[in-house]
Write an enzyme that holds these catalytic residues in place. Structure first.
Site, PDB file in Angstrom:
ATOM      1  N   LEU A  51      -8.898   1.807   0.033  1.00 21.64           N
ATOM      2  CA  LEU A  51      -9.094   0.488   0.634  1.00 21.64           C
ATOM      3  C   LEU A  51      -8.527  -0.630  -0.236  1.00 21.64           C
ATOM      4  O   LEU A  51      -8.556  -0.564  -1.461  1.00 21.64           O
ATOM      5  CB  LEU A  51     -10.578   0.231   0.883  1.00 21.64           C
ATOM      6  CG  LEU A  51     -11.312   1.240   1.772  1.00 21.64           C
ATOM      7  CD1 LEU A  51     -12.741   0.784   2.021  1.00 21.64           C
ATOM      8  CD2 LEU A  51     -10.583   1.466   3.087  1.00 21.64           C
ATOM      9  N   LYS A  53      -7.528  -5.241   0.131  1.00 19.04           N
ATOM     10  CA  LYS A  53      -8.020  -6.480   0.728  1.00 19.04           C
ATOM     11  C   LYS A  53      -7.736  -6.570   2.224  1.00 19.04           C
ATOM     12  O   LYS A  53      -8.467  -7.218   2.961  1.00 19.04           O
ATOM     13  CB  LYS A  53      -7.415  -7.681  -0.006  1.00 19.04           C
ATOM     14  CG  LYS A  53      -7.938  -7.864  -1.423  1.00 19.04           C
ATOM     15  CD  LYS A  53      -7.303  -9.081  -2.083  1.00 19.04           C
ATOM     16  CE  LYS A  53      -7.807  -9.267  -3.508  1.00 19.04           C
ATOM     17  NZ  LYS A  53      -7.166 -10.431  -4.178  1.00 19.04           N
ATOM     18  N   HIS A  55      -7.895  -4.035   4.364  1.00 20.05           N
ATOM     19  CA  HIS A  55      -9.005  -3.327   5.004  1.00 20.05           C
ATOM     20  C   HIS A  55     -10.277  -4.173   4.980  1.00 20.05           C
ATOM     21  O   HIS A  55     -11.023  -4.239   5.965  1.00 20.05           O
ATOM     22  CB  HIS A  55      -9.283  -2.007   4.279  1.00 20.05           C
ATOM     23  CG  HIS A  55      -8.202  -0.993   4.376  1.00 20.05           C
ATOM     24  ND1 HIS A  55      -7.472  -0.573   3.292  1.00 20.05           N
ATOM     25  CD2 HIS A  55      -7.712  -0.308   5.444  1.00 20.05           C
ATOM     26  CE1 HIS A  55      -6.595   0.328   3.668  1.00 20.05           C
ATOM     27  NE2 HIS A  55      -6.714   0.509   4.968  1.00 20.05           N
ATOM     28  N   GLN A  79      -1.737  13.731  11.646  1.00 25.27           N
ATOM     29  CA  GLN A  79      -0.802  12.632  11.915  1.00 25.27           C
ATOM     30  C   GLN A  79       0.286  12.530  10.853  1.00 25.27           C
ATOM     31  O   GLN A  79       1.106  11.623  10.893  1.00 25.27           O
ATOM     32  CB  GLN A  79      -1.544  11.307  12.041  1.00 25.27           C
ATOM     33  CG  GLN A  79      -2.144  10.756  10.764  1.00 25.27           C
ATOM     34  CD  GLN A  79      -3.003   9.536  11.019  1.00 25.27           C
ATOM     35  OE1 GLN A  79      -4.060   9.630  11.633  1.00 25.27           O
ATOM     36  NE2 GLN A  79      -2.547   8.371  10.559  1.00 25.27           N
ATOM     37  N   GLY A 168      -5.433  -3.318  12.136  1.00 22.66           N
ATOM     38  CA  GLY A 168      -4.484  -4.311  11.645  1.00 22.66           C
ATOM     39  C   GLY A 168      -3.168  -4.258  12.398  1.00 22.66           C
ATOM     40  O   GLY A 168      -2.722  -3.193  12.844  1.00 22.66           O
ATOM     41  N   ASP A 171       0.323  -1.980  11.627  1.00 24.12           N
ATOM     42  CA  ASP A 171       0.652  -0.810  12.441  1.00 24.12           C
ATOM     43  C   ASP A 171       0.571  -1.223  13.916  1.00 24.12           C
ATOM     44  O   ASP A 171      -0.279  -0.732  14.671  1.00 24.12           O
ATOM     45  CB  ASP A 171      -0.317   0.330  12.141  1.00 24.12           C
ATOM     46  CG  ASP A 171      -0.213   0.800  10.700  1.00 24.12           C
ATOM     47  OD1 ASP A 171       0.809   1.392  10.351  1.00 24.12           O
ATOM     48  OD2 ASP A 171      -1.162   0.555   9.930  1.00 24.12           O
ATOM     49  N   MET A 205       0.144  -5.589   2.834  1.00 26.17           N
ATOM     50  CA  MET A 205      -0.736  -4.731   2.048  1.00 26.17           C
ATOM     51  C   MET A 205      -0.813  -3.344   2.672  1.00 26.17           C
ATOM     52  O   MET A 205      -0.955  -3.192   3.878  1.00 26.17           O
ATOM     53  CB  MET A 205      -2.125  -5.335   1.939  1.00 26.17           C
ATOM     54  CG  MET A 205      -2.219  -6.420   0.897  1.00 26.17           C
ATOM     55  SD  MET A 205      -3.894  -6.607   0.265  1.00 26.17           S
ATOM     56  CE  MET A 205      -3.582  -7.800  -1.042  1.00 26.17           C
ATOM     57  N   SER A 207      -1.997   0.952   1.450  1.00 26.95           N
ATOM     58  CA  SER A 207      -2.474   1.885   0.425  1.00 26.95           C
ATOM     59  C   SER A 207      -1.297   2.515  -0.316  1.00 26.95           C
ATOM     60  O   SER A 207      -1.421   2.907  -1.473  1.00 26.95           O
ATOM     61  CB  SER A 207      -3.329   2.974   1.074  1.00 26.95           C
ATOM     62  OG  SER A 207      -4.429   2.400   1.745  1.00 26.95           O
ATOM     63  N   ARG A 208      -0.160   2.602   0.350  1.00 27.90           N
ATOM     64  CA  ARG A 208       1.024   3.191  -0.286  1.00 27.90           C
ATOM     65  C   ARG A 208       1.599   2.296  -1.387  1.00 27.90           C
ATOM     66  O   ARG A 208       2.326   2.778  -2.254  1.00 27.90           O
ATOM     67  CB  ARG A 208       2.095   3.482   0.767  1.00 27.90           C
ATOM     68  CG  ARG A 208       1.753   4.632   1.687  1.00 27.90           C
ATOM     69  CD  ARG A 208       2.870   4.900   2.689  1.00 27.90           C
ATOM     70  NE  ARG A 208       2.670   6.153   3.389  1.00 27.90           N
ATOM     71  CZ  ARG A 208       1.939   6.310   4.479  1.00 27.90           C
ATOM     72  NH1 ARG A 208       1.331   5.253   4.982  1.00 27.90           N
ATOM     73  NH2 ARG A 208       1.806   7.482   5.061  1.00 27.90           N
TER      74      ARG A 208
END
Length: 301
Positions: A51, A53, A55, A79, A168, A171, A205, A207-208
């Protein structure tokens, strides 16, 4: 065993007084059933963890609009079309729970299931027809991706039964597909799209981002810079001209490799050929920074 994250084998039927982590669907369904009996509204933020900011902004929005919020944390194997990406995806449950405690200590529940709990021994994606949305953009480059997305989102909705679910717009194609999924299966949940949360540099932003080497992290803001310029050019130039300009700009970049840049109708997601005054368009982009794949998009009108 995770230190600091309370994985519950039993559940409290009283009010949640801290961020509790449930690993089995039967556990959390019983707790949520008690909340429903008290006519609590329930929000949900589906995530794959790690997670940030962005998220937390979704969680905060969900807390504003619901009595309780479930944050699911599950790296969904069906996925991923790239096994290395699945293996390397960051898993930071203890840190994630700590971040959520900073948002609310008594209104958030975490559902962090095992693969077995979700898939019950049948690790296979269902096949979905999203009226063609699945064949555009990401669907062209990630085989079976949206079948995996639909499978996990549908199952999470069946388990949690939220009133509202928050996604978000980074995506954006996924957001449109989830809306189509809910429509086709008559799932009683309101889907809420939320603005893209960006770093100070403009980089969306993700996670990657945590996996980017320093030089690639410094180069990556070029993605959003190019999108904002494309939005300006779209006011006076054709979609083809804007696309060619973007492709030429990325040819000058040593550290960033453009996978695609597409201008599309926001409803059908089909690539724009000729502008129409009564339609809305977005620009979508996917870029490799080393072996890390980054996506972004921007509204054009």
């Amino acid at each position: 065993m995770l230190i600091g994250c309370k994985i519950l084998s039993l559940h409290p039927l009283n009010f949640i007084r801290t961020v509790e982590v449930y690993s089995e669907k039967q556990q959390i369904k019983k707790v949520l059933g008690a909340f429903k009996d008290q006519n609590f509204t329930l929000g949900m933020v589906p995530t794959m963890g790690a997670l940030h900011k962005g998220h937390l902004a979704l969680v905060e929005r969900a807390l504003q609009e619901n009595d309780k919020v479930v944050v699911s944390i599950f790296v969904n194997p069906t996925q991923f079309d790239n096994k290395a990406d699945l293996q390397n995806y960051p898993r930071t449950l203890e840190q994630d729970v700590a971040l959520l405690k900073g948002v609310s200590k008594d209104r958030i529940l975490v559902y962090a299931p095992t693969v077995e709990d979700v898939y019950e021994g049948r690790l296979q994606a269902e096949h979905f027809d999203y009226d063609g949305l699945e064949f555009e953009m990401e669907g062209r480059f990630r085989d079976g991706h949206f079948d995996g997305v639909g499978t996990i989102v549908k199952r999470l909705f069946e388990i949690v039964k939220p009133n509202n679910a928050y996604f978000g717009e980074k995506d954006f194609q996924q957001l449109q597909i989830v809306k189509k999924l809910v429509e086709k299966f008559h799932i009683p949940v309101n889907i809420v799209g939320c603005d893209i949360y960006r770093e100070d540099s403009g980089l969306a932003m993700s996670s990657r981002n945590t996996r980017l080497k320093k030089e690639y992290l410094e180069a990556a803001p070029f993605i959003y810079k190019t999108l904002t310029a494309a939005k300006t050019y779209f006011g006076t130039k054709s979609a083809k001209e804007v696309t060619q300009w973007v492709e030429n700009e990325f040819k000058k970049q040593e550290l960033l490799e453009l996978e695609y840049f597409i201008i599309a109708d926001v409803i059908t997601l089909k690539t724009l050929t000729e502008k129409e005054n009564n339609k809305q368009y977005r620009a979508f982009i996917a870029v490799y920074a080393d072996d890390i794949r980054l996506i972004d998009n921007i509204a054009l009108n």
